[in-house]
Design an enzyme around this catalytic site. Structure first.
Site, short mmCIF file in Angstrom:
data_model
loop_
_atom_site.label_atom_id
_atom_site.label_comp_id
_atom_site.label_asym_id
_atom_site.label_seq_id
_atom_site.Cartn_x
_atom_site.Cartn_y
_atom_site.Cartn_z
CG ASN A 204 -8.20 1.92 0.17
OD1 ASN A 204 -8.15 2.99 -0.43
ND2 ASN A 204 -7.83 0.77 -0.39
CD1 TRP B 96 -13.35 10.14 -14.58
CD2 TRP B 96 -12.02 11.36 -13.25
NE1 TRP B 96 -12.41 10.75 -15.38
CE2 TRP B 96 -11.57 11.49 -14.59
CE3 TRP B 96 -11.33 12.03 -12.24
CZ2 TRP B 96 -10.46 12.27 -14.93
CZ3 TRP B 96 -10.23 12.81 -12.58
CH2 TRP B 96 -9.81 12.92 -13.92
CD GLU C 126 -2.90 -0.91 -0.05
OE1 GLU C 126 -3.45 0.19 -0.25
OE2 GLU C 126 -3.04 -1.88 -0.81
CD1 TRP D 165 -1.02 -0.66 -4.24
CD2 TRP D 165 -1.43 0.61 -6.03
NE1 TRP D 165 -1.53 -1.47 -5.23
CE2 TRP D 165 -1.79 -0.72 -6.33
CE3 TRP D 165 -1.59 1.60 -7.01
CZ2 TRP D 165 -2.29 -1.08 -7.58
CZ3 TRP D 165 -2.09 1.24 -8.25
CH2 TRP D 165 -2.44 -0.09 -8.52
CD1 TRP E 34 -16.71 11.16 -18.29
CD2 TRP E 34 -17.66 9.58 -17.03
NE1 TRP E 34 -15.76 10.19 -18.07
CE2 TRP E 34 -16.31 9.20 -17.30
CE3 TRP E 34 -18.44 8.74 -16.25
CZ2 TRP E 34 -15.75 8.02 -16.82
CZ3 TRP E 34 -17.89 7.55 -15.77
CH2 TRP E 34 -16.57 7.21 -16.05
CD1 TRP F 225 -11.56 10.03 -6.05
CD2 TRP F 225 -13.32 9.33 -7.24
NE1 TRP F 225 -12.65 10.08 -5.24
CE2 TRP F 225 -13.75 9.67 -5.94
CE3 TRP F 225 -14.25 8.87 -8.17
CZ2 TRP F 225 -15.09 9.55 -5.55
CZ3 TRP F 225 -15.58 8.76 -7.78
CH2 TRP F 225 -15.98 9.09 -6.49
#
Length: 473
Positions: free
Chosen positions: A346, A364, A279, A282, A311, A387
């Site tokens: 998360n 988004w 993590e 990331w 969208w 996102w």
């Protein structure tokens, strides 16, 4: 005189800019700039502003105890910073400025302008890596390029870390007699700019608190992290993200503490502790991407072709999502928790982001901005990366057919409905077996106090996949 400019690195320990500034006996001063207008433009959550300023108060007191004065300046926008900083350097007789590098595009542009403005006064600027374990540009492909895919980045990151290691810098020693410190609450212009400065008691500030949380997590939860991290009703995560985002603790300190706890640095999923380390990798990956692709800081998708996706911008549907009125309990509980506490687990971030983009088909960017406006741990790199991953526009090998089912996600990760019933109070008395599909039970009880599902997930999923497939035609 040397000047240390604190930004999102509000700590004494393992602070490269502070360490280099204090490397000799030359006098050192410190600076923090309050930019209310710029913060609002960047959608910085009020809870994050209060958390950050509460830490600045602690930092100012600690620096004063070391004999280092912390100057506070109110500068509304980044565009005004170079001139104001040049005036301060002239006033104090500064010859060298030290700061840890910013990775966001607006902040980078500000820092370039500062370098140019101070050069005219023969003040040299020294930008150091304080936000990553390995600085952007250090982890490269065989052809010398920065990575755009996580898995090979992770392997190369671990290899580079083994090859060069890292050092944790101690806080500087006292440099003179202690100095007085005027608390922020006594400064009228700070209150006027930001309102009530009282920090949220759920989020105590201070490096001691950050290290305590880290050590408690490593002692109590890290070995089970891979099994417990996805369950919001379980205290299975470190909850360190606000402290990392404000720089109260560094990622290097986290990696070092993990290694000390285990006696080794895990290298694969088969080794305890690796899932949590991954993590952190990331986090590094998204920060490196932000440097590699500056347009990520400009509301642009990682995959340019997805800019053509049709969208929705439906304000009523978006408001229902924001307020937790979607009719899907796990989504609503997560959003109500965010609105009340400034934080979200998360797994829940992935669920609600998928729902907004793949079920409601809303852009988004709206979700990204809303998260930033509410999160105490709001961080552009991590928030944008998450996102775009959820939306199918980001750094992922085959994302468009990944559509989370909000019902089965709730059943899997909140099986007894403990989290959902805590935050969706209308469902507090519902039997666990019905909590994630409550509507039939509610009808039998003659109740209409919880909204029906906004959309049929199965239908919305098909439409979402069709949206992405249309890009291939």
């Amino acid at each position: 005189m040397k000047l240390v400019w604190f930004r999102n690195d509000l700590r004494l320990a393992d602070n490269p800019a502070l360490r280099h500034a204090c490397a000799d006996d030359e006098p050192v001063a410190a600076l923090f700039i309050v930019s209310p207008t710029q913060w609002r433009q960047h959608k910085m959550a009020p809870i994050r502003q209060r958390f950050m300023l509460a830490q600045v108060d602690v930092l100012g007191h600690e620096l004063a105890a070391l004999g280092i004065p912390l100057h506070l300046l109110r500068v509304e926008t980044f565009a005004e910073v170079p001139a104001v900083l040049a005036d301060l350097c002239c006033e104090l007789g500064v010859t060298r400025l030290y700061a840890n590098q910013a990775i966001e595009i607006d902040e980078q542009r500000r820092d370039h302008a500062v370098t140019a403005a101070l050069a005219e006064q023969e003040v040299s600027c020294h930008w150091l890596n304080g936000c990553c374990v390995l600085p952007p540009g250090r982890v490269l492909t065989g052809s010398g390029e920065m990575f755009k895919v996580f898995t090979p980045f992770s392997r190369a990151w671990l290899k580079a870390l083994d090859e060069e290691g890292f050092v944790i810098h101690r806080a500087p020693a006292p440099r003179g007699e202690p100095l007085p410190w005027q608390p922020l609450a006594e400064r009228a212009w700070v209150d006027e700019a930001l309102g009530e400065l009282t920090a949220d008691p759920r989020w105590p500030v201070g490096e001691v608190e950050a290290r305590r949380r880290l050590n408690d997590f490593l002692e109590q939860a890290v070995l089970d992290y891979g099994e417990t991290r996805d369950f919001p009703a379980i205290a299975g995560t470190s909850v360190l993200s606000p402290y990392l985002a404000a720089g109260i603790i560094s990622p290097r300190q986290c990696v070092a503490a993990l290694q000390q706890r285990l006696g080794y640095r895990p290298q694969s999923n088969s080794q305890p502790g690796f899932v949590w380390l991954n993590e952190l990798v990331w986090r590094e990956f998204y920060r490196h991407l932000l440097v590699l692709i500056p347009t990520l800081s400009m509301n642009r998708p990682f995959k340019p072709e997805t800019a053509a996706l049709p969208w929705s911008w439906d304000p009523d549907a978006f408001a229902a999502w924001c307020e937790g009125r979607t009719g899907y309990p796990i989504v609503d509980a997560a959003m109500r928790c965010l609105n009340a506490t400034g934080w979200m687990h998360n797994r829940l971030r992935m669920i609600v982001a998928s729902f907004l983009t793949k079920d409601l088909h809303i852009h988004w960017r709206l979700g990204e901005d809303y998260f930033m406006s509410q999160l105490i741990d709001g961080d552009l790199a991590a928030n944008n990366g998450g996102w775009q991953w959820a939306a199918g526009t980001g750094a992922d090998a085959a994302p468009y057919f990944r559509v989370f089912n909000p019902t089965t996600q709730g059943q899997r990760f909140d099986p007894q409905g403990e989290f959902s019933r805590t935050w969706v109070t209308e469902l507090a008395d519902i039997p666990p077996a019905y909590v994630h599909q409550p509507h039939d039970w509610l009808r039998l009880k003659g109740r209409q106090d919880y909204p029906a599902p906004m959309v049929d997930h199965a239908v919305a999923r098909v439409r979402s996949i069709e949206m992405f497939r249309s890009l291939e035609k």
